[in-house]
Design a protein around this motif. Structure first.
Motif, PDB file in Angstrom:
ATOM      1  N   PRO A  90      29.570  23.380  -8.578  1.00 54.27           N
ATOM      2  CA  PRO A  90      30.386  24.367  -9.303  1.00 54.27           C
ATOM      3  C   PRO A  90      30.484  24.054 -10.791  1.00 54.27           C
ATOM      4  O   PRO A  90      30.578  22.900 -11.191  1.00 54.27           O
ATOM      5  N   ILE A  91      30.471  25.089 -11.604  1.00 55.90           N
ATOM      6  CA  ILE A  91      30.707  24.956 -13.042  1.00 55.90           C
ATOM      7  C   ILE A  91      32.192  24.676 -13.240  1.00 55.90           C
ATOM      8  O   ILE A  91      32.601  23.871 -14.048  1.00 55.90           O
ATOM      9  N   LYS A  92      33.003  25.370 -12.493  1.00 51.03           N
ATOM     10  CA  LYS A  92      34.445  25.219 -12.432  1.00 51.03           C
ATOM     11  C   LYS A  92      34.788  25.360 -10.962  1.00 51.03           C
ATOM     12  O   LYS A  92      33.973  25.838 -10.178  1.00 51.03           O
ATOM     13  N   ASN A  93      35.961  24.967 -10.554  1.00 53.21           N
ATOM     14  CA  ASN A  93      36.334  25.063  -9.144  1.00 53.21           C
ATOM     15  C   ASN A  93      35.998  26.442  -8.582  1.00 53.21           C
ATOM     16  O   ASN A  93      36.465  27.450  -9.085  1.00 53.21           O
ATOM     17  N   ARG A  94      35.142  26.481  -7.572  1.00 51.74           N
ATOM     18  CA  ARG A  94      34.707  27.692  -6.868  1.00 51.74           C
ATOM     19  C   ARG A  94      33.879  28.652  -7.727  1.00 51.74           C
ATOM     20  O   ARG A  94      33.696  29.800  -7.387  1.00 51.74           O
ATOM     21  N   LEU A  95      33.372  28.201  -8.863  1.00 50.33           N
ATOM     22  CA  LEU A  95      32.543  29.043  -9.726  1.00 50.33           C
ATOM     23  C   LEU A  95      31.168  28.401  -9.857  1.00 50.33           C
ATOM     24  O   LEU A  95      31.041  27.301 -10.389  1.00 50.33           O
ATOM     25  N   GLY A 121      27.046  32.422  -8.154  1.00 49.29           N
ATOM     26  CA  GLY A 121      28.123  33.408  -8.146  1.00 49.29           C
ATOM     27  C   GLY A 121      28.153  34.234  -9.422  1.00 49.29           C
ATOM     28  O   GLY A 121      28.426  35.436  -9.394  1.00 49.29           O
ATOM     29  N   LEU A 122      27.854  33.603 -10.550  1.00 47.21           N
ATOM     30  CA  LEU A 122      27.803  34.336 -11.819  1.00 47.21           C
ATOM     31  C   LEU A 122      26.676  35.362 -11.809  1.00 47.21           C
ATOM     32  O   LEU A 122      26.818  36.452 -12.363  1.00 47.21           O
ATOM     33  N   ARG A 123      25.556  35.040 -11.167  1.00 46.72           N
ATOM     34  CA  ARG A 123      24.446  35.999 -11.055  1.00 46.72           C
ATOM     35  C   ARG A 123      24.885  37.218 -10.252  1.00 46.72           C
ATOM     36  O   ARG A 123      24.563  38.346 -10.606  1.00 46.72           O
ATOM     37  N   ARG A 180      25.118  41.036 -11.696  1.00 42.19           N
ATOM     38  CA  ARG A 180      24.461  42.178 -11.042  1.00 42.19           C
ATOM     39  C   ARG A 180      25.471  43.290 -10.768  1.00 42.19           C
ATOM     40  O   ARG A 180      25.189  44.471 -10.961  1.00 42.19           O
ATOM     41  N   THR A 181      26.665  42.913 -10.320  1.00 42.31           N
ATOM     42  CA  THR A 181      27.710  43.897 -10.039  1.00 42.31           C
ATOM     43  C   THR A 181      28.094  44.654 -11.304  1.00 42.31           C
ATOM     44  O   THR A 181      28.222  45.885 -11.285  1.00 42.31           O
ATOM     45  N   ILE A 182      28.255  43.938 -12.400  1.00 44.03           N
ATOM     46  CA  ILE A 182      28.596  44.591 -13.676  1.00 44.03           C
ATOM     47  C   ILE A 182      27.487  45.545 -14.099  1.00 44.03           C
ATOM     48  O   ILE A 182      27.749  46.668 -14.535  1.00 44.03           O
TER      49      ILE A 182
END
Length: 81
Positions: A14-19, A23-25, A29-31
């Protein structure tokens, strides 16, 4: 590091807790979908290859690519304003 014994562990930390990067990808995609970004451009941005017939004949005009480059950045900055 990737090996024959299993998947790469370091790239999924994780980059940060739970991130995670993965997940950023998904969020990116959603955005892009919410902004009405054409699928062919979203695939290009995420490094995906679409082997479908429609993808073979669909191309992104430079003006659409330029317009869609700024919109996700604006969405990310909105909550900070």
């Amino acid at each position: 590091m990737r090996s024959r014994r299993g998947p790469a562990e370091a790239c999924w930390l994780p980059i940060k807790n739970r991130l995670t990067r993965h997940g950023l990808r998904h969020g990116h995609r959603t955005i892009l979908e919410e902004l009405g970004c054409p699928k062919v451009l979203a695939d290009e941005r995420l490094g995906h290859e679409d082997g479908s017939v429609s993808a073979r004949y669909t191309h992104v005009a430079d003006i659409i690519r330029a317009l869609r480059m700024d919109q996700p950045t604006e969405v990310w900055h909105e909550p900070l304003a």
